[in-house]
Enzyme design. Sequence first.
Site, PDB file in Angstrom:
ATOM      1  N   LYS A 235      76.738 -32.484  79.030  1.00 46.12           N
ATOM      2  CA  LYS A 235      76.903 -32.049  77.648  1.00 46.12           C
ATOM      3  C   LYS A 235      75.591 -31.590  77.016  1.00 46.12           C
ATOM      4  O   LYS A 235      74.504 -31.804  77.543  1.00 46.12           O
ATOM      5  CB  LYS A 235      77.590 -33.145  76.834  1.00 46.12           C
ATOM      6  CG  LYS A 235      79.059 -33.312  77.243  1.00 46.12           C
ATOM      7  CD  LYS A 235      79.852 -34.198  76.335  1.00 46.12           C
ATOM      8  CE  LYS A 235      81.334 -34.174  76.744  1.00 46.12           C
ATOM      9  NZ  LYS A 235      82.158 -35.088  75.933  1.00 46.12           N
ATOM     10  N   ARG A 274      83.735 -40.109  83.034  1.00 45.11           N
ATOM     11  CA  ARG A 274      84.408 -38.816  83.231  1.00 45.11           C
ATOM     12  C   ARG A 274      83.335 -37.783  83.557  1.00 45.11           C
ATOM     13  O   ARG A 274      82.472 -37.497  82.709  1.00 45.11           O
ATOM     14  CB  ARG A 274      85.189 -38.432  81.977  1.00 45.11           C
ATOM     15  CG  ARG A 274      86.007 -37.157  82.090  1.00 45.11           C
ATOM     16  CD  ARG A 274      86.775 -36.919  80.786  1.00 45.11           C
ATOM     17  NE  ARG A 274      87.614 -35.731  80.862  1.00 45.11           N
ATOM     18  CZ  ARG A 274      87.203 -34.497  80.579  1.00 45.11           C
ATOM     19  NH1 ARG A 274      85.948 -34.295  80.213  1.00 45.11           N
ATOM     20  NH2 ARG A 274      88.045 -33.478  80.669  1.00 45.11           N
TER      21      ARG A 274
END
Length: 295
Positions: A235, A274
Amino acid sequence: MAWFRPRESQTDILRPNGLPTQLATLTRTAVMGVLNVTPDSFSDGGKFQSADVAIAHGLFMASNGADIIDVGGESTRPGAERISLDEEIARVIPVVEALVKSEVVVSIDTMRAEVARAAIEAGASLINDVSGGKADPEMFQYLAQIEVPYVLMHWRGHSTEMNSLTNYTNVVSDVRDEIDDQLFDVFHAGVESGRVAIDPGIGFAKTVDQNWPVLAHLEALEELGQPILIGASRKKFIGELLAENGIPRDVEGRESATTAITTLMAQRNVWAVRVHDVRTSRDAVEVVRRMKEAR
């Protein structure tokens, strides 16, 4: 209000009820592989848009150690526009069906109750809802009718507006309290508390700097007594951390830092991470597991 479920020991991993046997008996953090069947996801948009290619990649991640394949048909990157219900179903259901046929454990990444229903009927084992039930008022009603695990994420608004929703008094306590409110709603709808895991929503309605204290103070989330899933893979906040000459590290160059976060989360006994690169995170989890055994 905390919905406290104590761990059996300091090394016990709290996991949601209703998981398939192979996941319910894991003695380590589970690894969830990201499978975006979309043209516009931030990390791999377009790479797996074709059903055949997506299925092949899902099988590849499973062979590399993914415990769960998380299939999503709608991008939730900042600024992403919503797609229709029919388009989302058309993207994900053939992939879910094929992976389940190959005995892969599948979760469905969706904010829509009807997509969740179609995926569960196609054999998916859990529901991963980034809106935590806020995007579709029918989600909790559906959950109350079935007995599958549910991941509830901290969420303040859709992708088109979430970057403007980053005003917190204290990001750690505010995220905790807002998740607590979401838990109240899902339990009030009749969903068994033991089936619900929580996700602090790293990168969702949070600035680059606000993600770090959320990760650094997981004890605030642990107080809620629910299993925890962390989705930090590749991210923006990682790219900014690794920036050179003011230029953020590209997506592919964020993997080693993602693996470092996986290691820290596994040491913390989170239920699942994840990730995009399954092999590196699974290796990290195995190292942590073995170190815990050696102690």
